[in-house]
Design a protein around this motif. Sequence first.
Motif, PDB file in Angstrom:
ATOM      1  N   THR A 110     -19.619 -71.441-121.730  1.00  0.00           N
ATOM      2  CA  THR A 110     -20.808 -72.229-122.070  1.00  0.00           C
ATOM      3  C   THR A 110     -21.596 -71.508-123.153  1.00  0.00           C
ATOM      4  O   THR A 110     -21.453 -70.299-123.330  1.00  0.00           O
ATOM      5  N   GLU A 111     -22.418 -72.246-123.860  1.00  0.00           N
ATOM      6  CA  GLU A 111     -23.306 -71.626-124.847  1.00  0.00           C
ATOM      7  C   GLU A 111     -24.362 -70.797-124.107  1.00  0.00           C
ATOM      8  O   GLU A 111     -24.867 -71.239-123.073  1.00  0.00           O
ATOM      9  N   PRO A 112     -24.707 -69.610-124.607  1.00  0.00           N
ATOM     10  CA  PRO A 112     -25.773 -68.818-123.979  1.00  0.00           C
ATOM     11  C   PRO A 112     -27.108 -69.569-124.025  1.00  0.00           C
ATOM     12  O   PRO A 112     -27.444 -70.191-125.029  1.00  0.00           O
ATOM     13  N   VAL A 113     -27.832 -69.527-122.905  1.00  0.00           N
ATOM     14  CA  VAL A 113     -29.120 -70.204-122.789  1.00  0.00           C
ATOM     15  C   VAL A 113     -30.193 -69.162-122.492  1.00  0.00           C
ATOM     16  O   VAL A 113     -30.025 -68.336-121.596  1.00  0.00           O
ATOM     17  N   TYR A 154     -25.055 -67.343-119.252  1.00  0.00           N
ATOM     18  CA  TYR A 154     -23.912 -68.168-119.622  1.00  0.00           C
ATOM     19  C   TYR A 154     -22.807 -67.997-118.597  1.00  0.00           C
ATOM     20  O   TYR A 154     -22.875 -67.123-117.724  1.00  0.00           O
ATOM     21  N   ARG A 155     -21.779 -68.848-118.683  1.00  0.00           N
ATOM     22  CA  ARG A 155     -20.621 -68.772-117.789  1.00  0.00           C
ATOM     23  C   ARG A 155     -19.463 -68.118-118.540  1.00  0.00           C
ATOM     24  O   ARG A 155     -19.274 -68.322-119.740  1.00  0.00           O
ATOM     25  N   LEU A 156     -18.676 -67.342-117.788  1.00  0.00           N
ATOM     26  CA  LEU A 156     -17.544 -66.600-118.337  1.00  0.00           C
ATOM     27  C   LEU A 156     -16.324 -66.867-117.474  1.00  0.00           C
ATOM     28  O   LEU A 156     -16.416 -66.860-116.249  1.00  0.00           O
ATOM     29  N   CYS A 157     -15.191 -67.094-118.109  1.00  0.00           N
ATOM     30  CA  CYS A 157     -13.934 -67.318-117.395  1.00  0.00           C
ATOM     31  C   CYS A 157     -12.971 -66.176-117.708  1.00  0.00           C
ATOM     32  O   CYS A 157     -12.634 -65.938-118.865  1.00  0.00           O
ATOM     33  N   GLU A 158     -12.569 -65.482-116.658  1.00  0.00           N
ATOM     34  CA  GLU A 158     -11.600 -64.383-116.796  1.00  0.00           C
ATOM     35  C   GLU A 158     -10.265 -64.873-116.261  1.00  0.00           C
ATOM     36  O   GLU A 158     -10.147 -65.214-115.082  1.00  0.00           O
ATOM     37  N   ALA A 163     -33.297 -60.381-126.895  1.00  0.00           N
ATOM     38  CA  ALA A 163     -32.606 -60.565-128.177  1.00  0.00           C
ATOM     39  C   ALA A 163     -31.410 -61.506-128.017  1.00  0.00           C
ATOM     40  O   ALA A 163     -30.668 -61.432-127.034  1.00  0.00           O
ATOM     41  N   ASP A 164     -31.231 -62.402-128.990  1.00  0.00           N
ATOM     42  CA  ASP A 164     -30.111 -63.341-128.991  1.00  0.00           C
ATOM     43  C   ASP A 164     -28.796 -62.554-128.974  1.00  0.00           C
ATOM     44  O   ASP A 164     -28.580 -61.686-129.821  1.00  0.00           O
ATOM     45  N   PRO A 165     -27.889 -62.844-128.018  1.00  0.00           N
ATOM     46  CA  PRO A 165     -26.640 -62.080-127.949  1.00  0.00           C
ATOM     47  C   PRO A 165     -25.664 -62.368-129.078  1.00  0.00           C
ATOM     48  O   PRO A 165     -24.705 -61.630-129.270  1.00  0.00           O
ATOM     49  N   GLY A 166     -25.883 -63.444-129.849  1.00  0.00           N
ATOM     50  CA  GLY A 166     -24.996 -63.759-130.966  1.00  0.00           C
ATOM     51  C   GLY A 166     -23.617 -64.198-130.531  1.00  0.00           C
ATOM     52  O   GLY A 166     -22.635 -63.964-131.240  1.00  0.00           O
ATOM     53  N   LEU A 167     -23.516 -64.854-129.387  1.00  0.00           N
ATOM     54  CA  LEU A 167     -22.241 -65.316-128.854  1.00  0.00           C
ATOM     55  C   LEU A 167     -22.181 -66.832-128.904  1.00  0.00           C
ATOM     56  O   LEU A 167     -23.208 -67.506-128.873  1.00  0.00           O
ATOM     57  N   ALA A 168     -20.956 -67.375-128.972  1.00  0.00           N
ATOM     58  CA  ALA A 168     -20.758 -68.820-128.991  1.00  0.00           C
ATOM     59  C   ALA A 168     -19.639 -69.190-128.027  1.00  0.00           C
ATOM     60  O   ALA A 168     -18.757 -68.373-127.729  1.00  0.00           O
ATOM     61  N   LYS A 169     -19.681 -70.420-127.544  1.00  0.00           N
ATOM     62  CA  LYS A 169     -18.663 -70.922-126.633  1.00  0.00           C
ATOM     63  C   LYS A 169     -17.278 -70.717-127.246  1.00  0.00           C
ATOM     64  O   LYS A 169     -17.060 -71.016-128.412  1.00  0.00           O
ATOM     65  N   GLY A 170     -16.359 -70.165-126.459  1.00  0.00           N
ATOM     66  CA  GLY A 170     -15.003 -69.917-126.933  1.00  0.00           C
ATOM     67  C   GLY A 170     -14.745 -68.485-127.353  1.00  0.00           C
ATOM     68  O   GLY A 170     -13.596 -68.080-127.483  1.00  0.00           O
ATOM     69  N   ASP A 171     -15.804 -67.696-127.567  1.00  0.00           N
ATOM     70  CA  ASP A 171     -15.622 -66.286-127.945  1.00  0.00           C
ATOM     71  C   ASP A 171     -14.935 -65.513-126.822  1.00  0.00           C
ATOM     72  O   ASP A 171     -15.183 -65.757-125.648  1.00  0.00           O
ATOM     73  N   PHE A 172     -14.061 -64.578-127.194  1.00  0.00           N
ATOM     74  CA  PHE A 172     -13.463 -63.655-126.231  1.00  0.00           C
ATOM     75  C   PHE A 172     -14.378 -62.442-126.199  1.00  0.00           C
ATOM     76  O   PHE A 172     -14.612 -61.808-127.229  1.00  0.00           O
ATOM     77  N   ILE A 173     -14.932 -62.124-125.018  1.00  0.00           N
ATOM     78  CA  ILE A 173     -15.942 -61.081-124.931  1.00  0.00           C
ATOM     79  C   ILE A 173     -15.633 -60.062-123.834  1.00  0.00           C
ATOM     80  O   ILE A 173     -14.822 -60.325-122.949  1.00  0.00           O
ATOM     81  N   LYS A 174     -16.308 -58.929-123.957  1.00  0.00           N
ATOM     82  CA  LYS A 174     -16.275 -57.887-122.928  1.00  0.00           C
ATOM     83  C   LYS A 174     -17.689 -57.780-122.368  1.00  0.00           C
ATOM     84  O   LYS A 174     -18.649 -57.654-123.123  1.00  0.00           O
ATOM     85  N   VAL A 175     -17.802 -57.844-121.032  1.00  0.00           N
ATOM     86  CA  VAL A 175     -19.099 -57.732-120.370  1.00  0.00           C
ATOM     87  C   VAL A 175     -19.065 -56.520-119.451  1.00  0.00           C
ATOM     88  O   VAL A 175     -18.123 -56.318-118.697  1.00  0.00           O
ATOM     89  N   THR A 176     -20.110 -55.688-119.545  1.00  0.00           N
ATOM     90  CA  THR A 176     -20.249 -54.527-118.674  1.00  0.00           C
ATOM     91  C   THR A 176     -21.549 -54.689-117.896  1.00  0.00           C
ATOM     92  O   THR A 176     -22.595 -54.949-118.485  1.00  0.00           O
ATOM     93  N   ALA A 190     -13.412 -61.276-130.176  1.00  0.00           N
ATOM     94  CA  ALA A 190     -12.725 -62.192-131.106  1.00  0.00           C
ATOM     95  C   ALA A 190     -13.187 -63.614-130.847  1.00  0.00           C
ATOM     96  O   ALA A 190     -13.606 -63.947-129.753  1.00  0.00           O
ATOM     97  N   ARG A 191     -13.082 -64.451-131.878  1.00  0.00           N
ATOM     98  CA  ARG A 191     -13.338 -65.881-131.703  1.00  0.00           C
ATOM     99  C   ARG A 191     -12.090 -66.508-131.088  1.00  0.00           C
ATOM    100  O   ARG A 191     -10.980 -66.048-131.323  1.00  0.00           O
ATOM    101  N   ARG A 192     -12.254 -67.550-130.346  1.00  0.00           N
ATOM    102  CA  ARG A 192     -11.128 -68.201-129.693  1.00  0.00           C
ATOM    103  C   ARG A 192     -10.084 -68.667-130.699  1.00  0.00           C
ATOM    104  O   ARG A 192      -8.896 -68.490-130.516  1.00  0.00           O
ATOM    105  N   ALA A 193     -10.521 -69.256-131.804  1.00  0.00           N
ATOM    106  CA  ALA A 193      -9.587 -69.737-132.817  1.00  0.00           C
ATOM    107  C   ALA A 193      -8.756 -68.595-133.386  1.00  0.00           C
ATOM    108  O   ALA A 193      -7.564 -68.741-133.623  1.00  0.00           O
ATOM    109  N   ALA A 194      -9.377 -67.432-133.589  1.00  0.00           N
ATOM    110  CA  ALA A 194      -8.647 -66.280-134.129  1.00  0.00           C
ATOM    111  C   ALA A 194      -7.584 -65.809-133.152  1.00  0.00           C
ATOM    112  O   ALA A 194      -6.478 -65.434-133.546  1.00  0.00           O
ATOM    113  N   VAL A 195      -7.887 -65.839-131.864  1.00  0.00           N
ATOM    114  CA  VAL A 195      -6.918 -65.432-130.845  1.00  0.00           C
ATOM    115  C   VAL A 195      -5.738 -66.395-130.834  1.00  0.00           C
ATOM    116  O   VAL A 195      -4.586 -65.985-130.798  1.00  0.00           O
TER     117      VAL A 195
END
Length: 109
Positions: free
Chosen positions: A9-12, A26-30, A50-63, A93-98
């Motif tokens: 989901t888009e960060p809110v 936001y929601r994350l699917c692993e 601060a805005d995390p600068g993330l968009a739906k579909g991004d591949f991210i690491k959360v700690t 990475a962006r989802r499209a790039a992956v």
Amino acid sequence: MQVFGNLATEPVRKESKSTGKAYWEYRLCESQRGVDTEPTWYTVRVMKDADPGLAKGDFIKVTGKLKTDFYLSREGKPTGTLLILAFEATKLARRAAVEETADGEGTEG
């Protein structure tokens, strides 16, 4: 704990009702490989204004710290979600790039 997955989901931006401090949610699917192929879904809260600068579909690491958030559903049944109180969320990475790399189209040759 660290989780790698796709942003579902888009960060809110939200504000805490008790303190008034802002955070992002936001929601994350692993997805898993191997025996357990069912995806694991998390709600992620980044406790920064601060805005995390993330968009739906991004591949991210959360700690962060894993917690369970229990509540009553709209039908009145007890339910819960896995919640990560994150102090770091990084786009890898962006989802499209992956997908392009997996298809072999995104490489120069």
